[in-house]
Write an enzyme that holds these catalytic residues in place. Structure first.
Site, short mmCIF file in Angstrom:
data_model
loop_
_atom_site.label_atom_id
_atom_site.label_comp_id
_atom_site.label_asym_id
_atom_site.label_seq_id
_atom_site.Cartn_x
_atom_site.Cartn_y
_atom_site.Cartn_z
N THR A 76 3.03 6.34 -2.53
CA THR A 76 3.80 6.38 -3.48
C THR A 76 3.85 6.62 -4.22
O THR A 76 4.50 8.03 -5.45
CB THR A 76 5.10 6.19 -2.88
OG1 THR A 76 5.06 6.17 -1.55
CG2 THR A 76 6.60 6.01 -3.31
N ALA B 120 1.23 -1.20 -0.39
CA ALA B 120 0.04 0.13 -0.15
C ALA B 120 1.10 1.80 0.57
O ALA B 120 0.85 2.60 -0.58
CB ALA B 120 -0.70 0.26 1.04
N GLU B 121 2.05 1.43 0.34
CA GLU B 121 3.08 2.49 0.80
C GLU B 121 3.40 2.43 -0.55
O GLU B 121 3.73 3.66 -1.06
CB GLU B 121 4.13 1.82 1.66
CG GLU B 121 4.90 2.75 1.93
CD GLU B 121 6.24 2.46 2.91
OE1 GLU B 121 5.37 1.89 3.81
OE2 GLU B 121 6.86 2.64 3.03
N ARG B 122 3.49 1.09 -1.09
CA ARG B 122 5.06 1.74 -2.16
C ARG B 122 3.70 2.40 -3.53
O ARG B 122 3.69 3.48 -4.39
CB ARG B 122 5.34 0.19 -2.92
CG ARG B 122 6.26 -0.42 -2.46
CD ARG B 122 6.90 -0.87 -2.41
NE ARG B 122 8.26 -1.73 -1.17
CZ ARG B 122 8.51 -2.42 -0.40
NH1 ARG B 122 7.86 -3.53 -1.17
NH2 ARG B 122 9.30 -2.37 0.07
#
Ligand SMILES: Cc1cc2nc3c(=O)[nH]c(=O)nc-3n(C[C@H](O)[C@H](O)[C@H](O)COP(=O)(O)OP(=O)(O)OC[C@H]3O[C@@H](n4cnc5c(N)ncnc54)[C@H](O)[C@@H]3O)c2cc1C
Length: 382
Positions: free
Chosen positions: A246, A241-243
């Site tokens: 980003t 989810a972070e990638r």
């Protein structure tokens, strides 16, 4: 993914909100090396931004992933990297595992207030001796009756000086490597949680970054997210989810940087004509724009894969890798094509140059993305 009227309305709502609530304060927050997350987050929550894909039962919007793409693109257009990074921590880095694996009680107590923007959250994985190699973490939680007793340290923690709770990855058994870790919700008001240092950085100035220490910190075992011992696997899913967010931010930020650079070159005169009359500059911009276009379409393909419920690891990895690299190139060109003005702190370019450097390191360095791809695509002997 087709951008509907509803998507466009959401895009406009966010752009207006950011113009009103963030842009007028960016210079002040950059200078202060922090921003008032407790004031800003409720305003973001009011339009559903902090719980886009989360269950309505906890105050989420229950929207599909296409809205996260729109949100990321708009966040990328904010004129600093620090505040959107801090927002992304709350939306897509500290809360996804809790939303997916957490118990009802834990979601009620910790996820719902985060979605409402009443509390600020951090993701606490990296340590002084373990960053890319997450399996090397040493922070330990030892069970004592119904409580974990936590000792250790976490480094480079975004929102770390203002967080109300942390999603903390700790060792909960003596099993080596990837085994025996758990994700635990740790309220920062508990005795033993200390901000050891507020860190100064190359960029992302408006975002506070901290080193945290944990000395005999006691939290209930019921604060464990999901199954004890599955923390590493849950964190790998959370990294995804972070990638993704980003990557989506990069699509928005590159678009804006190219727009702004083109506008400047159209106005700025040298050798009797606008700088944009130089074919060299036109070609560099055209090429960067073409590569951005491919990235933007890849972001939509990525979102479609998530919408279909497919494993999006390869998409998120490629998107984050190529987005980080293109963003760095665009930032370098933006500085170069603005000349001396590009190097000045008073111009947007110098902040953009500093801030964008992080993406090739954080959320998994470029080399870590390549390692994942090499393994997935069979270019590895492991
Ligand atoms: C501003 C900022 C905010 C951050 N926010 C958070 C946060 O909120 N929470 C959190 O937990 N962490 C956070 N981090 C930490 C970030 O995720 C790590 O810095 C990152 O994962 C890299 O780890 P490291 O710094 O230990 O570098 P190392 O693991 O020591 O790696 C150093 C370099 O070695 C290279 N490298 C690493 N592995 C390989 C490999 N297998 N093959 C080839 N080359 C390799 C890469 O170039 C890498 O940059 C933040 C970092 C920064 C700078």
């Amino acid at each position: 993914m087709i951008e509907t009227d509803e998507h466009q309305l959401f895009r406009k709502t966010l752009r207006d909100l950011f113009a009103r609530e963030i842009e007028p304060h960016v210079d002040e927050w950059e200078a202060a090396r922090t921003f008032p997350a407790h004031d800003l987050f409720p305003k973001l929550a009011a339009v559903g931004l902090l719980g886009l894909e989360y269950d309505e039962a906890y105050g989420g919007m229950g929207a599909d992933h296409s809205y996260t793409l729109i949100a990321g693109e708009e966040m990328g257009r904010i004129s600093c990297g620090g505040v959107p990074m801090a927002m992304a921590v709350q939306m897509s880095m500290a809360t996804p595992a809790l939303a997916r694996y957490g118990s009802e009680e834990l979601k009620e107590q910790y996820l719902a207030p985060a979605i409402r923007g009443e509390v600020v959250t951090s993701i606490a994985v990296t340590e002084p001796d373990a960053g890319s190699d997450v399996a090397g973490i040493r922070t330990r939680a030892v069970r004592d009756g119904d409580e974990w007793v936590i000792n250790g340290a976490k480094l480079y923690i975004t929102n770390g000086t203002q967080a109300d709770w942390l999603c903390l990855l700790a060792r909960t058994s003596d099993d080596p490597g990837y085994h025996g870790m758990s994700l635990i919700v740790v309220p920062t008001a508990v005795p033993g949680v200390v901000v050891s240092r507020k860190l100064e950085k190359l960029g992302m100035w408006s975002s506070d970054t901290a080193e945290l220490s944990f000395t005999d910190v006691r939290v209930p075992v019921s604060n464990t997210i999901g199954e004890v011992g599955r923390g590493f696997q849950q964190q790998m899913a959370q990294f995804q989810a972070e990638r993704l967010i980003t990557f989506y931010k990069q699509v928005g930020s590159i678009e804006l940087a190219l727009e702004r650079t083109t506008a400047y070159l159209r106005e700025r005169k040298a050798f009797g004509a606008p700088l944009l009359a130089n074919q060299h500059l036109q070609f560099v911009l055209a090429e960067l724009s073409a590569r951005h276009d491919v990235l933007k379409h890849y972001a939509r393909t990525t979102a479609d894969a998530v919408l279909r419920g497919e494993d999006a690891t390869r998409y998120a990895t490629i998107g984050k890798l190529l987005g980080s690299r293109l963003q760095r190139e665009v930032a370098d060109c933006a500085v170069q094509f603005h000349g001396g003005m590009g190097y000045m702190d008073e111009n947007w370019t110098s902040r953009y140059f500093r801030d964008t450097r992080l993406d090739s390191i954080g959320a998994g360095a470029d080399e870590v993305m390549l390692r994942i791809l090499a393994r997935m695509d069979g270019y590895s002997v492991e």
